[in-house]
Design an enzyme around this catalytic site. Structure first.
Site, short mmCIF file in Angstrom:
data_model
loop_
_atom_site.label_atom_id
_atom_site.label_comp_id
_atom_site.label_asym_id
_atom_site.label_seq_id
_atom_site.Cartn_x
_atom_site.Cartn_y
_atom_site.Cartn_z
CB SER A 68 57.01 159.30 63.95
OG SER A 68 56.20 159.75 62.71
CG ASP A 286 55.59 163.11 64.55
OD1 ASP A 286 54.93 162.44 63.58
OD2 ASP A 286 56.57 163.36 64.44
ZN ZN Z 1 55.61 161.32 61.83
#
Ligand code: ZN
Ligand code: NG1
EC number: 5.4.2.3
Length: 550
Positions: A68, A286
């Protein structure tokens, strides 16, 4: 009864030994740490995904390889359940246990225990779809994952390099194909067509908005945003920046949603592009978090975070429900965490039911499922809107009494297609925001003026053992260490509009302190004073006490 393929597991497990002295834990964000240490974890997650699929009668399970918003050397992995939601709670502990086995023999034992304990019928098929973000460590980690899947003889689909929300979308599509709950075509193309198609219908007849700048965090969102932009064509003019997905070290570096939220600043790379008052947004690495912002005529930065998105969207949906003549029949509610800005909670509570839950998307998601329409957002920009199956049914079958009601119902039905209901999705949320701005003819400045944020400060305290911190009341109060909450309360009382809470992080080895007050300097002071209390309480070395802890 089929048995575990012990030979295949053993043979392949020996290629993916667990490093000594590392304790892997499946937390709120799955497994997440330095990518170079995760090989054994990925192999084992492959096995776990196959077992989870077997447990659920061969339903497709998703695996996403990403860390992320973390820096590039980190990586991680998360499992996705059949409806595209986060892995069921009880399996988090199973995953931690399986990842912890020090040897191949211990792994087999741990897996056998899981099969027995969870009553998994091994004769069932296993079906798994997986994807990864653009991190350099992703490709080799996927190979380890594939070995785990191979050991279990799973049927697999490699979704390649894509965003977390697209992977969640694919899982839901694959599991609902051919049923009356069919979610969409199970391809990236299907996702793009679904979102852009709904957006085009929603903004038909509205004046086109000025160009939108997207900071793609130099991550996988850049690839998806580019494809989306071509689908949107003239409907929305998008300018993608920070799209260097192959430049070493660029990912999330001085850009992206987390940078914006934590520094409360414009990514420096946008400075020469953004015009005064022009809205821009940042995705995270992400593409499941989204932050909007603008700089005013004087160059002052204004952040439009997850709370502002929730306020904008919830008010719009309430208006549409009223317009459809369904007020009182379809209840709209909002879910937040303690990190939601106090001003947003006040604004929203005056208009609709608001619930506060502990940090972590799974808590928000589950609470939102209790409303007919549940809007949930974390302040950091992760969130979505859930329409209950009954609500979707009611909207599809409702007979409008007037043309205006018919229009409102159509808008609501198109919103259902526009919004990725499986998980927070930066690109879908972005189109949702753009829809509301187009309908309300709002500029970023007008949106910002819905309410004025309370000044706030978030501070990390490194402590010896964060596990001694226990909370209640949706993490807003400490019950342990005993007596500390009383001291915090006493401090908070001295600040106008003061609010502060302390909780252990679920993703980092720190304790977080949040504070708000009417004046920024007071919010900072309150945060640091509370941080000082936490530091002293947990026996922090007085010589190393951070000097800002007053
Ligand atoms: Zn994320
Ligand atoms: P922790 O580390 O438990 O505070 C952080 C975020 C959460 C959530 C998770 C998962 C803050 C203060 N906390 O959790 O909101 O997004 O990471 O990524 O933003």
């Amino acid at each position: 009864m089929a048995a575990l393929p012990v030979d295949a597991i053993s043979e392949l497990s020996n290629l993916h030994p667990k490093p000594e002295h590392i304790h892997f834990q499946y937390g709120t964000a799955g497994f997440r740490t330095l990518g170079s240490t995760l090989d054994s974890v990925l192999f084992r997650v492959g096995i776990l995904a196959a077992l989870r699929s077997k447990k659920l009668d061969g339903k497709v399970i998703g695996v996403m390889v990403t860390a992320s918003h973390n820096p590039e050397p980190d990586n991680g992995v998360k499992l996705v359940d059949p409806r595209g939601e986060m892995l069921e709670n009880s399996w988090e502990a199973h995953a931690t246990h399986v990842a912890a086995a020090p040897t191949t023999a211990a792994l087999i034992e741990s897996l056998s225990h899981l099969v027995k304990h969870a009553k998994i019928d091994l004769s069932k098929p296993a079906r798994v779809v997986y994807a990864r973000d653009t991190r350099p460590s992703g490709a080799s980690l996927v190979k380890a994952l594939e070995d785990g899947l191979k050991a279990m003889g799973a049927e697999t689909r490699d979704a390649g390099v894509t965003t977390t929300p697209i992977l969640h979308y694919l899982v839901r599509c694959m599991n609902t194909k051919g049923t009356k709950e069919e979610y969409g075509d199970d391809s990236e193309e299907g996702y793009m067509a679904k979102l852009s198609g709904a957006f085009k219908k929603l903004v038909t007849g509205k004046s086109a908005l000025p160009p939108l700048i997207i900071d793609c965090a130099n991550g996988v969102g850049a690839l998806a945003a580019t494809v989306l932009a071509s689908h949107l064509g003239e409907t929305l003019h998008i300018i993608t920046l920070n799209d260097s997905t192959t430049t070493p070290g660029a990912l999330n570096n001085a850009c992206g949603a987390d940078y914006v939220k934590t520094t409360q600043r414009l990514p420096p790379s946008l400075a020469s592009y953004i015009q005064p008052g022009q809205r821009a947004c940042s995705l995270d690495g992400d593409a499941d978090r989204l932050m909007y912002y603008y700089a005013d005529e004087r160059g002052v930065f204004h952040m439009l975070d997850g709370d502002k998105i929730a306020a904008l969207v919830a008010a719009f949906i309430v208006e549409l429900v009223k317009g459809a003549g369904l007020e009182g029949e379809i209840n709209v509610g909002v879910v937040q965490t303690a990190y939601a800005n106090g001003a947003s909670t006040k604004y929203l509570s005056e208009r609709l039911p608001v619930k506060c839950v502990p940090t972590g998307v799974k808590h928000l998601h589950h609470a939102a499922e209790h409303y007919d329409v549940g809007v949930y957002f974390e302040a950091n920009g992760h969130g979505t809107v859930l329409f209950s199956p009954e609500t979707q049914e009611r909207l599809s079958s409702h007979s409008p009494q007037t043309p205006a009601q018919s229009t409102a119902i159509n808008h609501l039905l198109n919103l259902i297609s526009l919004i990725n209901q499986t998980v927070g999705d930066a690109l879908s949320d972005m189109l949702l925001v753009e829809t509301v701005l187009a309908h309300k003819s709002y500029t970023a400045v007008e949106w910002d003026s819905l309410y004025a944020d309370m000044p706030n400060r978030l501070v990390k305290v490194v402590v010896k053992d964060r596990n001694i911190f226990k909370t209640e009341d949706a993490e807003r109060r400490l019950v342990s260490p005993v007596g500390l909450q009383g001291k915090i309360d006493e401090l908070v009382r001295r600040y106008e509009g003061g609010r502060s809470f302390v909780r252990p992080s679920g993703t980092e080895d720190v304790v977080r302190v949040y504070a708000e007050a009417v004046v920024k300097t007071q919010a900072d002071e309150l945060a640091f004073r509370v941080a000082g209390l936490v530091y002293d309480e947990t026996g922090g070395d007085p010589a190393k006490r951070p000097k800002e802890f007053i």
